[in-house]
Every structure is written in structure tokens, then in C-alpha cells.
Motif scaffolding. Structure first.
Motif, PDB file in Angstrom:
ATOM      1  N   PRO A  82       0.818  -1.230   0.000  1.00  0.00           N
ATOM      2  CA  PRO A  82       0.000   0.000   0.000  1.00  0.00           C
ATOM      3  C   PRO A  82       0.843   1.267   0.000  1.00  0.00           C
ATOM      4  N   GLN A 157      -3.985  11.018  -2.636  1.00  0.00           N
ATOM      5  CA  GLN A 157      -4.836   9.928  -2.156  1.00  0.00           C
ATOM      6  C   GLN A 157      -6.278  10.101  -2.659  1.00  0.00           C
ATOM      7  N   LEU A 168      -4.922   5.096   1.853  1.00  0.00           N
ATOM      8  CA  LEU A 168      -3.874   5.200   2.885  1.00  0.00           C
ATOM      9  C   LEU A 168      -4.273   6.253   3.914  1.00  0.00           C
ATOM     10  N   ASP A 172      -1.431   4.853   9.103  1.00  0.00           N
ATOM     11  CA  ASP A 172      -0.987   3.532   8.650  1.00  0.00           C
ATOM     12  C   ASP A 172       0.509   3.396   8.866  1.00  0.00           C
ATOM     13  N   VAL A 175       3.590   5.460   7.009  1.00  0.00           N
ATOM     14  CA  VAL A 175       3.175   6.652   6.254  1.00  0.00           C
ATOM     15  C   VAL A 175       3.740   7.931   6.876  1.00  0.00           C
TER      16      VAL A 175
END
Ligand SMILES: Nc1ncnc2c1ncn2[C@@H]1O[C@H](COP(=O)(O)OP(=O)(O)O)[C@@H](O)[C@H]1O
Ligand SMILES: [Mg+2]
Lengths: 283, 318
Positions: A82, A157, A168, A172, A175
């Protein structure tokens, strides 16, 4: 007789007592100097456009898997990392060159135009000026890029929201480290540019040195036939922050902590040299 | 050193002692010693390359002396807690970022000492730049740049003003304006030290003169002494009885020259004496005048050696 004496002895003059040189005064002075030049605005806007603009443009086409992933196109699709979506930030590497050049010009511009003479006449101990410039420039880059990188993150995003790279969150794993790493890298490279400017005092010389010795040389070092040269490449000033913004830090030579330590070490060395030279050389 | 109760020195605001400054092998200033006093305008005179600008840069700490000391009011400039109120300097070389407006340049300098915006506007008005204060300095004429430099020097309302060739690029009105300004600043008890390579610029403004050549001190006197001390007051006489008059005037310490027949140039006496002598002996005079050496002549004479030395040296080098 005494009248003559009085007329001949000059009046004594005492300058105003309320004006005082201070650290906060130097900070305000450097703040005013930074924003009162058109070139500061132009370079800041160019850097923002390159960083955020490339990220947003790339996000629109990001549905095509990046090259590394497409090799196994026929194989059953591997689960996507991701964090891959954060690759859109590569445009900020280009932005960092603008910021480093701006940092160098913040000082070399004073030498090329001669305004350094006014500056150093007002603050004859000199080093206070260097620290004020460093604090002002570092804070500006920190503030602008914190906002810019966060905004770019949410914008990209939003664009990627209906792809497998969307969704995301800042919370997370990885990040926040990567995004803050981008900001720190920007501040570090900007300050490195400023230190180079303070040491070399010459605009063209500083920009060439930064691009040649700090950006390009470490890339060449790994290509050279001597292994030890390639081995020290990760420790060069331009390379030490790389780990901060890596998607996957497992293969990196430096850990995140070591990366911070090396950045600190290079800043101490470069600013220490700049300060000593500033004290010793004629303006 | 004389001091008064409040701790400010009454005498010798700028003290330069055995100052030497070398750039590589070039000696710009060579064992220079002099002082500059408050309350008067002191002119700093010397041909181009004499070391005036270098000396002035060492006073505000931009260049470090190779040897010797430079003190302002008993301290090194860098030791002051508010340098801008102690010394205001207009340097010869450009000291402004061309991309910045005059107002922002002054404001940035004002901030360092927490000088209020009101004072920035005040100095802009004083130097007559109000109309162009918001414009980028890059477009300024030489004279406007000079006025901005003077505004910078005045910003901290300093006790000592150092101005390196301040009338460069100023129009005649500007020159008159700065002369009056400097005199009034000195009258307030400030120390005013200004340089020039032209005697004529200083003769109307300065009370005291420091003359240098080749980095060395040539003279440190008042403007009056500088001329009279040279003693070149000549008495010129045109007379049909020149030969007879010359005979009567002979005496110790008196030299008489006759550039052409019927004309005498007498040194070591005064016009009154010559006139009286002529009358006593019934000699006819057609002309009787005292000829003072002009400041320019004296300056040329005193610096001639320094300049010649330089020229021969360069001639050899070439
Ligand atoms: N930074 C410097 N580097 C090398 N030589 C210098 C420097 N500054 C001045 N000089 C030399 O020192 C001498 C004195 O210069 P300067 O102080 O500018 O004289 P002035 O102001 O009386 O014309 C000159 O010969 C000049 O070339
Ligand atoms: Mg000069």
C-alpha cells in the motif's frame, strides 16, 4: 575667558539608549530579508510546483503499475504494497535542489551584491547572523514543506481513491515516517546548501559544488571500480537522509536513527567550518 | 584619555594606533596612527589607493588589522552592544542588495537593533528618498544609492559617522546638502570622519585633516595650519624700481626671486613690510599682493612623493 572655553569645547553627544542589537532582532532582520527578495518567492513557488505538481500529475496515471511490478504481469498478481502510492513524492527530490540553491543564495547573494557589508557592520560579531539565517531559512522550509507534503498526500490519495493504491491513512504503518522523512530531508538539504554558500561565498561556485559534489558525485561513486569508494557513498552528505523516505528500510545501509545522526554530524561539520571562516576572514 | 562622568570619552572617539593592513604582499595601510575627535568634521585625504577605504573598513570591523589596533570610544567595534548607535558608516563599495527596495533594506537593518519603523521613514525623508523608497535599489542612480547609504549610516542616530567619499555621484545640490548635514551633525557633538581624494571637497566641510599617502600618515593638522604651516605665502611685487627695492628688502630668512624683469616674488616677509619699505625709500609700486598656496597645491605637493613612488613602482613592474 570661560565663555570662550565653553564655546570651543564641543557639545557631548550620547546616542539613543533604547536601540539594542539582539538575537530576536537578527531573526526579524533575516525574515524581512528573505521575503523582500523576488527571487525567494520565485524559487519557493518553482520548488512547490515541481514537488507537488509532479506528484499530482503522476497520481492521475498511477493506475498503471510501476515498472518493477509489471515484470510479473503474467504471474498471479502479487499483493500491492500500500505504501507504493507514496512513490508519487519523487518530484520532491527535484524540489530539494531548488531549496538547496535557495539556501546557498540566501548567503551568497549578500556577498555578490555587497549587502553583506551592511549586515556585518550592524552585527560585527558575525556568527549571530549565520545562526539567524539558519533558523529563519530552516523554519521556512520546515513550515512550507510540512503543509505542502501533507496537502500533496491528501490530494494524491483523493485522486487514487478508487484504485488499489488509495485508502492510505496518515496513521498507517510507515506513512508518517515517510512523509516526515520527506520534510526533514528537505530542511536538511536546504541547510546544507546554506552552509555551502557560507563557506564558498560565491553563487556559481556554491551551486556547482552542491550539484556536483553533493548530488552527482555520490551517484558516480558506486559506479567506480574501487569497492571501498562505493562503500562510503551512503555516508556522503547528500546521501545520508535517503533512509528517511524509503518505502522499505530493511535493505538500507543506514537505519533511520543512524541517518539522523549522520545528518546531524554533517550539519555540525559544515556549519562549524562556516562559522570559523566567517569569524576569521575579512568581509 | 579624558573621560567625563557619563563614561563617554570627550576626546579621541576614533583611535587608530600603528594600524597596518596587508592583502597578500600588498600593504594597503602602513603603521598608521591618528585620532579623530568629536564635535568637528575631520577630513581623511589621500590620493586613490592611499588606504582610506581600507582604514575605514577596519574601523567597523569588516577587515581585521594585520597589526595595530582600532578603537571607537575606547572599545573595539565588535564589543559594542549596539554597534549601530555607536558608528554609522557609508562605505565606498556598494552595500545593498539590488533586488530589495530601499525601504526593506533599511527595515532589515533597523530590525537588528529594534529600531522602529518611524525612524526608518525619518531617515528616508532626511535623505530625500521618500518617492522611491518602495522601488528596487537596482534601478537607482549613483546619487540615489549614495543617499540610501547615508540613510543607513544615520539609521541608529550614531555618535560616530564614517563616510567614504560621500559626495561621489551627488549633484551640486546634493553636495551642498551633505556638507550642511555633516556640519550640523558635528555641531551636535558627534564625530564626523569623511574621506575624499579631492582637497576641494574637504576644504569647505572639514575643520581637521588627516592626510595619507601609500598607507602612511603625511599630515594630521587643522585645515588652516595645513595651508599656512606650509609657509608658502609669497609677496608679489611689480615695480619699475624692482632692483632697488630688492636691495632694500635683503635680510636674513628672506628669499627674493625675479621671474622676469620688474617683478619680484618675496618669501619670508609680509606685504605690509614691503609696502612700508617702498614708501620709506620713495620707490614706485604698480602691484603688491600676497599669494597663498591653494589647498589643492599643498595637497598635490605633499602627496606628490607618494604618487610618484607608486608610479615608478608600477612602471618597473610593467
Ligand atoms: N581586499 C583587497 N585585496 C587586495 N588589495 C586591496 C584590497 N583592498 C584594498 N586593496 C589595495 O590597497 C590599497 C589601498 O586601497 P584603498 O583603501 O581602497 O585606498 P583608497 O580608498 O585610499 O583609494 C590599494 O592599492 C588597493 O588596491
Ligand atoms: Mg577608497
Amino acid at each position: 575667558m570661560s565663555a570662550t572655553m565653553l564655546a570651543e569645547s564641543p557639545a557631548t553627544y550620547s546616542p539613543p539608549a533604547q536601540f539594542r542589537l539582539s538575537g530576536s532582532g537578527l531573526l526579524r532582520s533575516e525574515w524581512t530579508k528573505f521575503w523582500s527578495l523576488r527571487s525567494s518567492w520565485i524559487v519557493m513557488i518553482c520548488a512547490a510546483l515541481f514537488g507537488a505538481g509532479i506528484a499530482v500529475a503522476v497520481a492521475f496515471d498511477f493506475t498503471i503499475p510501476p515498472p518493477e511490478a509489471s515484470e510479473g504481469a503474467n504471474a498471479p498478481a502479487a499483493p500491492v504494497d500500500p505504501l507504493t502510492a507514496l512513490n508519487v513524492f519523487f518530484g520532491f527530490q527535484l524540489a530539494s535542489v531548488f531549496i538547496a540553491v535557495l539556501g546557498a543564495l540566501f548567503i551568497t547573494g549578500e556577498y555578490s551584491t555587497g549587502s553583506i557589508r551592511s549586515t556585518m557592520s550592524a552585527a560585527p560579531r558575525r556568527t549571530g547572523v549565520l545562526w539567524a539565517k539558519t533558523a529563519v531559512f530552516g523554519s521556512i522550509v520546515l513550515a512550507v514543506y510540512s503543509v505542502l507534503i501533507l496537502a500533496t498526500f491528501y490530494a494524491t490519495q483523493a485522486i487514487l481513491s478508487d484504485t488499489e493504491y488509495g485508502g492510505l491513512a496518515l496513521s498507517d504503518p510507515g506513512v508518517f515516517r515517510i512523509l516526515s522523512g520527506q520534510v526533514v530531508m528537505m530542511v536538511y538539504l536546504g541547510l546544507l546548501g546554506l552552509a555551502v554558500g557560507a563557506i564558498l561565498r560565491n553563487s556559481a561556485g556554491s551551486i556547482s559544488f552542491y550539484v556536483g559534489a553533493i548530488l552527482v558525485l555520490p551517484m558516480l561513486m558506486v559506479e567506480l571500480p574501487w569497492e571501498w569508494v562505493g562503500d562510503i557513498a551512503p555516508y556522503t552528505p547528500g546521501n545520508v537522509p535517503n533512509t528517511l523516505a524509503m518505502l522499505d528500510t530493511t535493505g538500507a545501509t543506514l537505519s533511520v536513527g543512524e541517518s539522523w545522526a549522520w545528518m546531524g554530524a554533517w550539519l555540525v561539520v559544515s556549519f562549524g567550518l562556516a562559522a570559523v571562516l566567517l569569524k576569521r576572514r575579512d568581509v | 584619555m579624558d573621560r567625563i562622568a557619563c563614561g563617554r570619552s570627550v576626546v579621541d572617539m576614533i583611535e587608530i594606533e600603528h594600524l597596518t593592513k596587508r592583502y597578500g604582499r600588498k600593504t594597503a595601510v602602513d603603521d598608521l596612527t591618528f585620532t579623530v575627535k568629536p564635535g568637528v568634521v575631520t577630513g581623511f585625504l589621500g590620493p586613490n589607493g592611499a588606504g582610506k577605504s581600507t582604514t575605514m573598513r577596519t574601523i567597523v570591523g569588516l577587515d581585521a588589522p594585520t597589526a595595530g589596533t582600532v578603537r571607537v570610544n575606547g572599545k573595539r567595534y565588535a564589543q559594542f552592544r549596539s554597534p549601530m548607535t555607536e558608528v554609522g558608516a557609508l562605505l565606498e563599495a556598494k552595500s545593498v542588495h539590488a533586488g530589495r527596495s530601499a525601504y526593506k533594506h533599511l527595515l532589515a537593518l533597523a530590525h537588528t537593533h529594534s529600531v522602529p519603523k518611524r525612524r526608518v521613514r525619518e531617515v528616508i525623508d532626511t535623505v530625500g528618498l521618500s518617492d522611491v523608497a518602495g522601488k528596487r535599489v537596482g534601478g537607482f542612480s549613483l546619487g540615489m544609492g549614495q543617499r540610501l547609504g547615508i540613510a543607513v549610516a544615520l539609521l541608529g542616530d550614531p555618535a560616530v559617522l564614517i563616510l567614504d567619499e560621500p559626495v561621489n555621484g551627488l549633484d551640486p545640490d546634493g553636495v551642498r546638502w551633505i556638507r550642511e548635514l555633516l556640519k550640523s551633525l558635528a555641531a551636535e557633538g558627534r564625530t564626523v570622519f569623511l574621506s575624499s581624494h579631492l582637497m576641494s571637497e574637504l576644504s569647505q566641510t572639514a575643520d581637521h585633516l588627516v592626510v595619507i599617502g601609500q598607507g602612511k600618515l603625511l599630515a594630521d593638522t587643522t585645515v588652516d595650519e595645513f595651508v599656512n604651516g606650509r609657509g608658502d605665502g609669497k609677496v608679489r611685487v611689480v615695480s619699475p624700481d624692482a632692483a632697488a627695492l630688492a636691495e632694500r628688502l635683503q635680510g636674513p630668512g628672506i628669499t627674493i626671486a625675479s621671474p622676469k624683469s620688474g617683478v619680484l616674488e618675496i618669501q619670508g616677509t609680509e606685504a605690509a613690510v614691503v609696502g612700508t619699505t617702498a614708501a620709506a625709500h620713495g620707490l614706485v609700486l604698480h602691484e603688491l599682493s600676497t599669494q597663498r598656496a591653494s589647498l589643492e597645491d599643498v595637497f598635490m605637493e605633499i602627496t606628490a612623493d607618494a604618487v610618484e613612488y607608486q608610479q615608478t613602482k608600477e612602471g618597473v613592474a610593467a
